[in-house]
Design a protein around this motif. Structure first.
Motif, PDB file in Angstrom:
ATOM      1  N   GLY A  26      11.937   1.845 -18.592  1.00  0.00           N
ATOM      2  CA  GLY A  26      13.174   1.059 -18.656  1.00  0.00           C
ATOM      3  C   GLY A  26      14.197   1.524 -17.620  1.00  0.00           C
ATOM      4  O   GLY A  26      14.828   0.710 -16.944  1.00  0.00           O
ATOM      5  N   GLY A  27      14.363   2.836 -17.493  1.00  0.00           N
ATOM      6  CA  GLY A  27      15.334   3.380 -16.530  1.00  0.00           C
ATOM      7  C   GLY A  27      14.943   3.040 -15.094  1.00  0.00           C
ATOM      8  O   GLY A  27      15.788   2.682 -14.268  1.00  0.00           O
ATOM      9  N   GLN A  28      13.624   3.146 -14.808  1.00  0.00           N
ATOM     10  CA  GLN A  28      13.170   2.818 -13.439  1.00  0.00           C
ATOM     11  C   GLN A  28      13.366   1.332 -13.152  1.00  0.00           C
ATOM     12  O   GLN A  28      13.776   0.956 -12.058  1.00  0.00           O
ATOM     13  CB  GLN A  28      11.694   3.181 -13.290  1.00  0.00           C
ATOM     14  N   ARG A  29      13.086   0.501 -14.168  1.00  0.00           N
ATOM     15  CA  ARG A  29      13.271  -0.952 -13.967  1.00  0.00           C
ATOM     16  C   ARG A  29      14.743  -1.252 -13.685  1.00  0.00           C
ATOM     17  O   ARG A  29      15.069  -2.103 -12.868  1.00  0.00           O
ATOM     18  CB  ARG A  29      12.803  -1.735 -15.185  1.00  0.00           C
ATOM     19  N   GLN A  30      15.630  -0.525 -14.366  1.00  0.00           N
ATOM     20  CA  GLN A  30      17.051  -0.777 -14.118  1.00  0.00           C
ATOM     21  C   GLN A  30      17.426  -0.321 -12.703  1.00  0.00           C
ATOM     22  O   GLN A  30      18.233  -0.949 -12.043  1.00  0.00           O
ATOM     23  CB  GLN A  30      17.899  -0.089 -15.206  1.00  0.00           C
ATOM     24  N   ARG A  31      16.807   0.755 -12.233  1.00  0.00           N
ATOM     25  CA  ARG A  31      17.042   1.174 -10.842  1.00  0.00           C
ATOM     26  C   ARG A  31      16.565   0.088  -9.869  1.00  0.00           C
ATOM     27  O   ARG A  31      17.194  -0.175  -8.849  1.00  0.00           O
ATOM     28  CB  ARG A  31      16.300   2.480 -10.534  1.00  0.00           C
ATOM     29  N   ILE A  32      15.418  -0.537 -10.200  1.00  0.00           N
ATOM     30  CA  ILE A  32      14.892  -1.600  -9.329  1.00  0.00           C
ATOM     31  C   ILE A  32      15.870  -2.790  -9.330  1.00  0.00           C
ATOM     32  O   ILE A  32      16.160  -3.382  -8.286  1.00  0.00           O
ATOM     33  CB  ILE A  32      13.480  -2.040  -9.797  1.00  0.00           C
ATOM     34  N   ALA A  33      16.399  -3.115 -10.533  1.00  0.00           N
ATOM     35  CA  ALA A  33      17.362  -4.226 -10.609  1.00  0.00           C
ATOM     36  C   ALA A  33      18.619  -3.884  -9.779  1.00  0.00           C
ATOM     37  O   ALA A  33      19.205  -4.763  -9.131  1.00  0.00           O
ATOM     38  CB  ALA A  33      17.745  -4.487 -12.064  1.00  0.00           C
ATOM     39  N   ILE A  34      19.008  -2.626  -9.786  1.00  0.00           N
ATOM     40  CA  ILE A  34      20.172  -2.223  -8.984  1.00  0.00           C
ATOM     41  C   ILE A  34      19.833  -2.325  -7.488  1.00  0.00           C
ATOM     42  O   ILE A  34      20.629  -2.819  -6.689  1.00  0.00           O
ATOM     43  CB  ILE A  34      20.633  -0.792  -9.370  1.00  0.00           C
ATOM     44  N   ALA A  35      18.604  -1.919  -7.124  1.00  0.00           N
ATOM     45  CA  ALA A  35      18.182  -2.033  -5.714  1.00  0.00           C
ATOM     46  C   ALA A  35      18.247  -3.492  -5.270  1.00  0.00           C
ATOM     47  O   ALA A  35      18.701  -3.820  -4.170  1.00  0.00           O
ATOM     48  CB  ALA A  35      16.762  -1.493  -5.541  1.00  0.00           C
ATOM     49  N   ARG A  36      17.813  -4.375  -6.168  1.00  0.00           N
ATOM     50  CA  ARG A  36      17.821  -5.817  -5.857  1.00  0.00           C
ATOM     51  C   ARG A  36      19.259  -6.311  -5.664  1.00  0.00           C
ATOM     52  O   ARG A  36      19.528  -7.178  -4.836  1.00  0.00           O
ATOM     53  CB  ARG A  36      17.145  -6.560  -7.012  1.00  0.00           C
ATOM     54  N   ALA A  37      20.184  -5.760  -6.478  1.00  0.00           N
ATOM     55  CA  ALA A  37      21.575  -6.200  -6.367  1.00  0.00           C
ATOM     56  C   ALA A  37      22.237  -5.662  -5.086  1.00  0.00           C
ATOM     57  O   ALA A  37      23.059  -6.349  -4.480  1.00  0.00           O
ATOM     58  CB  ALA A  37      22.368  -5.731  -7.596  1.00  0.00           C
ATOM     59  N   ILE A  38      21.868  -4.454  -4.669  1.00  0.00           N
ATOM     60  CA  ILE A  38      22.595  -3.852  -3.537  1.00  0.00           C
ATOM     61  C   ILE A  38      21.942  -4.108  -2.183  1.00  0.00           C
ATOM     62  O   ILE A  38      22.545  -3.818  -1.155  1.00  0.00           O
ATOM     63  CB  ILE A  38      22.775  -2.318  -3.708  1.00  0.00           C
ATOM     64  N   VAL A  39      20.717  -4.659  -2.192  1.00  0.00           N
ATOM     65  CA  VAL A  39      19.970  -4.753  -0.935  1.00  0.00           C
ATOM     66  C   VAL A  39      20.710  -5.598   0.118  1.00  0.00           C
ATOM     67  O   VAL A  39      20.571  -5.369   1.311  1.00  0.00           O
ATOM     68  CB  VAL A  39      18.520  -5.256  -1.195  1.00  0.00           C
ATOM     69  N   ILE A  40      21.536  -6.547  -0.333  1.00  0.00           N
ATOM     70  CA  ILE A  40      22.280  -7.349   0.646  1.00  0.00           C
ATOM     71  C   ILE A  40      23.729  -6.869   0.787  1.00  0.00           C
ATOM     72  O   ILE A  40      24.574  -7.578   1.331  1.00  0.00           O
ATOM     73  CB  ILE A  40      22.279  -8.856   0.314  1.00  0.00           C
ATOM     74  N   GLU A  41      23.996  -5.669   0.278  1.00  0.00           N
ATOM     75  CA  GLU A  41      25.311  -5.051   0.393  1.00  0.00           C
ATOM     76  C   GLU A  41      26.434  -6.007  -0.029  1.00  0.00           C
ATOM     77  O   GLU A  41      27.288  -6.379   0.774  1.00  0.00           O
ATOM     78  CB  GLU A  41      25.536  -4.531   1.824  1.00  0.00           C
ATOM     79  N   PRO A  42      26.417  -6.385  -1.312  1.00  0.00           N
ATOM     80  CA  PRO A  42      27.450  -7.313  -1.796  1.00  0.00           C
ATOM     81  C   PRO A  42      28.807  -6.611  -1.876  1.00  0.00           C
ATOM     82  O   PRO A  42      28.871  -5.376  -1.891  1.00  0.00           O
ATOM     83  CB  PRO A  42      26.961  -7.664  -3.203  1.00  0.00           C
ATOM     84  N   GLU A  43      29.860  -7.406  -1.941  1.00  0.00           N
ATOM     85  CA  GLU A  43      31.185  -6.795  -2.072  1.00  0.00           C
ATOM     86  C   GLU A  43      31.429  -6.366  -3.521  1.00  0.00           C
ATOM     87  O   GLU A  43      32.078  -5.367  -3.764  1.00  0.00           O
ATOM     88  CB  GLU A  43      32.249  -7.812  -1.671  1.00  0.00           C
ATOM     89  N   LEU A  44      30.906  -7.183  -4.463  1.00  0.00           N
ATOM     90  CA  LEU A  44      31.158  -6.921  -5.878  1.00  0.00           C
ATOM     91  C   LEU A  44      29.833  -6.876  -6.630  1.00  0.00           C
ATOM     92  O   LEU A  44      28.979  -7.736  -6.424  1.00  0.00           O
ATOM     93  CB  LEU A  44      32.016  -8.064  -6.450  1.00  0.00           C
ATOM     94  N   VAL A  45      29.672  -5.870  -7.481  1.00  0.00           N
ATOM     95  CA  VAL A  45      28.510  -5.843  -8.372  1.00  0.00           C
ATOM     96  C   VAL A  45      29.015  -5.932  -9.805  1.00  0.00           C
ATOM     97  O   VAL A  45      29.861  -5.137 -10.229  1.00  0.00           O
ATOM     98  CB  VAL A  45      27.653  -4.568  -8.191  1.00  0.00           C
ATOM     99  N   ILE A  46      28.532  -6.929 -10.533  1.00  0.00           N
ATOM    100  CA  ILE A  46      28.878  -7.064 -11.948  1.00  0.00           C
ATOM    101  C   ILE A  46      27.745  -6.432 -12.754  1.00  0.00           C
ATOM    102  O   ILE A  46      26.579  -6.807 -12.593  1.00  0.00           O
ATOM    103  CB  ILE A  46      29.060  -8.552 -12.335  1.00  0.00           C
ATOM    104  N   LEU A  47      28.097  -5.460 -13.571  1.00  0.00           N
ATOM    105  CA  LEU A  47      27.106  -4.761 -14.392  1.00  0.00           C
ATOM    106  C   LEU A  47      27.325  -5.227 -15.822  1.00  0.00           C
ATOM    107  O   LEU A  47      28.314  -4.847 -16.460  1.00  0.00           O
ATOM    108  CB  LEU A  47      27.307  -3.247 -14.255  1.00  0.00           C
ATOM    109  N   ASP A  48      26.444  -6.110 -16.307  1.00  0.00           N
ATOM    110  CA  ASP A  48      26.649  -6.697 -17.633  1.00  0.00           C
ATOM    111  C   ASP A  48      25.770  -5.955 -18.639  1.00  0.00           C
ATOM    112  O   ASP A  48      24.582  -6.242 -18.762  1.00  0.00           O
ATOM    113  CB  ASP A  48      26.318  -8.196 -17.596  1.00  0.00           C
ATOM    114  N   GLU A  49      26.351  -5.010 -19.348  1.00  0.00           N
ATOM    115  CA  GLU A  49      25.627  -4.165 -20.304  1.00  0.00           C
ATOM    116  C   GLU A  49      24.425  -3.508 -19.617  1.00  0.00           C
ATOM    117  O   GLU A  49      23.358  -3.345 -20.216  1.00  0.00           O
ATOM    118  CB  GLU A  49      25.161  -4.969 -21.532  1.00  0.00           C
TER     119      GLU A  49
END
Ligand SMILES: Nc1ncnc2c1ncn2[C@@H]1O[C@H](COP(=O)(O)OP(=O)(O)OP(=O)(O)O)[C@@H](O)[C@H]1O
Length: 292
Positions: free
Chosen positions: A155-178
């Motif tokens: 579960g922790g690794q999958r969440q890291r992958i989801a974070i990698a997916r969110a940051i890969v395009i260097e967004p200005e804002l990341v919303i972390l919903d629970e």
């Protein structure tokens, strides 16, 4: 004062109420808050308080009844479809359950590359591979695992992958919903440390949505407390923890378990004294330890 990166003004969302017989439900009523670039704002509240609705309205996944959502001064709610698609690149979301964002039939490398395929058409396959590998390394995962599937990770690794997916395009804002709510306490703190490191390295701005006040204590600069779609309290995190003004915030704080029953009793006594306006002997002036 600097212009906030995200400035939400009088945001209102109503569900239902279209048909003649259906009743409408005000999920968010006149909610305003802002986040400065590089900072973290926590939006906390119990289940049903409207937290996810706020996230979805900011991303325009649900329609707002009124208000403005300024990202870098541009009102997201007034953009046409084409402009919205372009600006979506600047706002990414990480959900509680990474299975919702990771396609179980795709390799994690392909899933992390997906936002690049949509938003970075200038890149060829080699350019995408390079950015995906770098995002993977940033979240502390080995690039050897890029060809694996989501079920092969914890579960922790999958969440890291989801974070990698969110940051890969260097967004200005990341919303972390629970985003850490489904993880055990020690994995939770590892992921929170990762988020803090990413913020330091990449200047990330976070909107951190959670029902659990303990997880944002060391991450959020400011907190807004939502109850039934309205903000009942806001302030710097340390101040809200030390001296919550609204009874609802006190209830949320008291719901955070402390490992030591004595500390729990001290906390209740401290809150009672604070409610009476009694400064006590000064020993209780420091914030109580709410997280393990
Ligand atoms: N699509 C929808 N249609 C109708 N009502 C909805 C819809 N989505 C949410 N609601 C209602 O809006 C209110 C706010 O829900 P929301 O999911 O935003 O709360 P939340 O604080 O994120 O809670 P949770 O953490 O349980 O998701 C709740 O009463 C919920 O039942």
């Amino acid at each position: 004062m600097n212009q906030p990166l995200l400035d939400v003004q009088s945001l209102s969302v109503t569900y239902g109420g279209r048909g003649r017989r259906s009743t409408s439900m005000h999920a968010l009523a006149d909610v305003s808050f802002s986040v400065e670039r590089g900072k973290t704002l926590a939006v906390v509240g119990e289940s049903g308080s409207g937290k996810s609705t706020a996230a979805r309205a900011i991303l325009r996944l649900v329609e707002a009844r009124g208000g403005r959502v300024l990202l870098n001064g541009t009102d997201i709610l007034s953009l046409d479809r084409r402009e919205l698609r372009r600006r979506r690149r600047d706002m990414q979301i990480v959900l509680q359950d990474p299975y919702s964002s990771l396609d179980p039939s795709s390799t994690v490398g392909d899933s992390v590359a997906e936002p690049l395929r949509v938003h970075r058409r200038d890149l060829d396959a080699a350019g995408r591979r390079e950015l995906v590998a770098s995002a993977f390394e940033r979240v502390g995962l080995s690039t050897h695992h890029l060809g694996r599937y989501p079920y092969e990770f914890s579960g922790g690794q999958r969440q890291r992958i989801a974070i990698a997916r969110a940051i890969v395009i260097e967004p200005e804002l990341v919303i972390l919903d629970e985003a850490v709510s489904a993880l055990d306490v020690s994995t939770q703190s590892q992921v929170l440390n990762l988020l803090r490191d990413l913020q330091t390295d990449m200047g990330m701005t976070y909107l951190f949505i959670t029902h659990d006040l303990s997880v944002v204590r060391n991450l959020a600069d400011d907190v807004v407390v939502l109850r039934s779609g309205e903000i009942v309290e806001r302030g710097e995190t340390a101040t809200v923890y030390r001296d919550p003004q609204h009874p609802y915030t006190r209830t949320l704080l008291d719901a955070v378990p402390l490992p030591d029953p004595q500390a729990q009793r001290r906390r209740r006594a401290q809150r009672r004294r604070a409610a009476r306006g009694d400064a006590g002997d000064g020993q209780d002036a420091s914030p109580v330890a709410l997280s393990a």
